[in-house]
Design a protein around this motif. Structure first.
Motif, mmCIF file in Angstrom:
data_model
loop_
_atom_site.group_PDB
_atom_site.id
_atom_site.type_symbol
_atom_site.label_atom_id
_atom_site.label_comp_id
_atom_site.label_asym_id
_atom_site.label_seq_id
_atom_site.Cartn_x
_atom_site.Cartn_y
_atom_site.Cartn_z
ATOM 1 N N LEU A 1 0.861 -1.175 0.000
ATOM 2 C CA LEU A 1 0.000 0.000 0.000
ATOM 3 C C LEU A 1 0.902 1.230 0.000
ATOM 4 N N VAL A 2 0.647 2.142 -0.942
ATOM 5 C CA VAL A 2 1.472 3.341 -1.040
ATOM 6 C C VAL A 2 0.568 4.536 -1.326
ATOM 7 N N GLN A 3 0.983 5.701 -0.859
ATOM 8 C CA GLN A 3 0.196 6.904 -1.088
ATOM 9 C C GLN A 3 0.390 7.436 -2.494
ATOM 10 N N PRO A 4 -0.593 8.139 -3.025
ATOM 11 C CA PRO A 4 -0.412 8.770 -4.347
ATOM 12 C C PRO A 4 0.831 9.639 -4.371
ATOM 13 N N GLN B 1 -3.660 -6.215 -13.600
ATOM 14 C CA GLN B 1 -5.103 -6.354 -13.731
ATOM 15 C C GLN B 1 -5.765 -5.669 -12.557
ATOM 16 N N ALA B 2 -6.510 -4.623 -12.881
ATOM 17 C CA ALA B 2 -7.258 -3.887 -11.862
ATOM 18 C C ALA B 2 -8.612 -4.566 -11.652
ATOM 19 N N PRO B 3 -9.230 -4.357 -10.492
ATOM 20 C CA PRO B 3 -10.535 -4.969 -10.231
ATOM 21 C C PRO B 3 -11.546 -4.627 -11.310
ATOM 22 N N GLY B 4 -12.187 -5.645 -11.867
ATOM 23 C CA GLY B 4 -13.217 -5.438 -12.866
ATOM 24 C C GLY B 4 -12.708 -5.097 -14.248
ATOM 25 N N LYS B 5 -11.384 -5.153 -14.449
ATOM 26 C CA LYS B 5 -10.818 -4.797 -15.750
ATOM 27 C C LYS B 5 -10.000 -5.956 -16.310
ATOM 28 N N GLN B 6 -9.722 -5.867 -17.592
ATOM 29 C CA GLN B 6 -8.901 -6.888 -18.229
ATOM 30 C C GLN B 6 -7.420 -6.659 -17.903
ATOM 31 N N PRO C 1 -3.709 6.544 -8.072
ATOM 32 C CA PRO C 1 -4.723 5.565 -7.664
ATOM 33 C C PRO C 1 -5.084 4.593 -8.785
ATOM 34 N N GLU C 2 -5.060 5.063 -10.027
ATOM 35 C CA GLU C 2 -5.397 4.178 -11.145
ATOM 36 C C GLU C 2 -4.314 3.137 -11.440
ATOM 37 N N ASP C 3 -3.186 3.211 -10.746
ATOM 38 C CA ASP C 3 -2.166 2.165 -10.866
ATOM 39 C C ASP C 3 -2.470 0.975 -9.959
ATOM 40 N N THR C 4 -3.495 1.097 -9.130
ATOM 41 C CA THR C 4 -3.876 -0.005 -8.248
ATOM 42 C C THR C 4 -4.266 -1.230 -9.059
ATOM 43 N N ALA C 5 -3.597 -2.350 -8.780
ATOM 44 C CA ALA C 5 -3.843 -3.577 -9.537
ATOM 45 C C ALA C 5 -2.997 -4.710 -8.961
ATOM 46 N N VAL C 6 -3.284 -5.904 -9.418
ATOM 47 C CA VAL C 6 -2.386 -7.033 -9.188
ATOM 48 C C VAL C 6 -1.377 -7.044 -10.335
ATOM 49 N N TYR C 7 -0.112 -6.978 -9.999
ATOM 50 C CA TYR C 7 0.956 -6.949 -10.992
ATOM 51 C C TYR C 7 1.569 -8.345 -11.098
ATOM 52 N N SER C 8 1.612 -8.847 -12.329
ATOM 53 C CA SER C 8 2.153 -10.194 -12.574
ATOM 54 C C SER C 8 3.296 -10.111 -13.572
ATOM 55 N N CYS C 9 4.258 -10.979 -13.395
ATOM 56 C CA CYS C 9 5.345 -11.014 -14.367
ATOM 57 C C CYS C 9 5.167 -12.208 -15.303
ATOM 58 N N GLY D 1 3.880 -15.535 -13.158
ATOM 59 C CA GLY D 1 3.862 -15.541 -11.713
ATOM 60 C C GLY D 1 2.433 -15.393 -11.219
ATOM 61 N N LYS D 2 2.252 -15.514 -9.898
ATOM 62 C CA LYS D 2 0.899 -15.443 -9.333
ATOM 63 C C LYS D 2 0.458 -14.017 -9.070
ATOM 64 N N GLY D 3 1.389 -13.090 -9.048
ATOM 65 C CA GLY D 3 1.024 -11.691 -8.899
ATOM 66 C C GLY D 3 1.276 -11.137 -7.502
ATOM 67 N N THR D 4 1.403 -9.816 -7.463
ATOM 68 C CA THR D 4 1.564 -9.109 -6.199
ATOM 69 C C THR D 4 0.692 -7.858 -6.249
ATOM 70 N N LEU D 5 0.017 -7.562 -5.146
ATOM 71 C CA LEU D 5 -0.961 -6.482 -5.128
ATOM 72 C C LEU D 5 -0.305 -5.149 -4.816
ATOM 73 N N VAL D 6 -0.587 -4.182 -5.686
ATOM 74 C CA VAL D 6 -0.169 -2.799 -5.464
ATOM 75 C C VAL D 6 -1.424 -1.962 -5.261
ATOM 76 N N THR D 7 -1.494 -1.282 -4.138
ATOM 77 C CA THR D 7 -2.630 -0.415 -3.839
ATOM 78 C C THR D 7 -2.134 1.000 -3.634
ATOM 79 N N VAL D 8 -2.671 1.916 -4.418
ATOM 80 C CA VAL D 8 -2.285 3.326 -4.311
ATOM 81 C C VAL D 8 -3.482 4.085 -3.752
ATOM 82 N N SER D 9 -3.343 4.519 -2.522
ATOM 83 C CA SER D 9 -4.467 5.171 -1.851
ATOM 84 C C SER D 9 -3.957 6.001 -0.680
ATOM 85 N N SER D 10 -4.685 7.075 -0.416
ATOM 86 C CA SER D 10 -4.350 7.905 0.738
ATOM 87 C C SER D 10 -5.154 7.472 1.957
#
Length: 121
Positions: A11-14, A39-44, A87-95, A112-121
């Protein structure tokens, strides 16, 4: 036979920065192009960046000038340095990596299985 393991999601701030890494292990003969997808929630799932074995890089327009992809061939590892996060960079990042196994004459894609990046204040 091959594992790709991502790390660094958090979790990281904008406006903040984060560094991801993805290490490949197993019966590897050679790794060709490596890349990061998200892949962001609800998106491809979308391509973020790629890097060839010769270190040629490509980036999605949305991350150009903010993200940097790099690799360490000796460690079979690809990195993604993310700056000025939004904030729009929030997603599961996979290699992803195109890998040729020992004893095989062709390369195949591995994920890979992915790692979650959350950008939020």
């Amino acid at each position: 036979q091959v594992q790709l393991v991502e790390s660094g999601g958090d979790l990281v701030q904008p406006g903040g920065s984060l560094s991801l890494s993805c290490a490949a292990s197993g019966s590897i003969f050679r790794i060709y192009t490596m890349g990061w997808y998200r892949q962001a929630p609800g998106k491809q799932r979308e391509l973020v960046a790629t890097i060839t074995s010769g270190n040629s890089t490509t980036y999605a327009d949305s991350v150009k000038d903010r993200f940097t992809i790099s690799r360490d061939n000796a460690k079979n590892t690809v990195y993604l340095q993310m700056n000025s996060l939004k904030p729009e960079d929030t997603a599961v990042y996979s290699c992803n990596a195109q890998i040729r196994l020992r004893g095989v004459t062709y390369a195949m894609p591995y994920w890979g299985k992915g790692t979650l990046v959350t950008v939020s204040s």
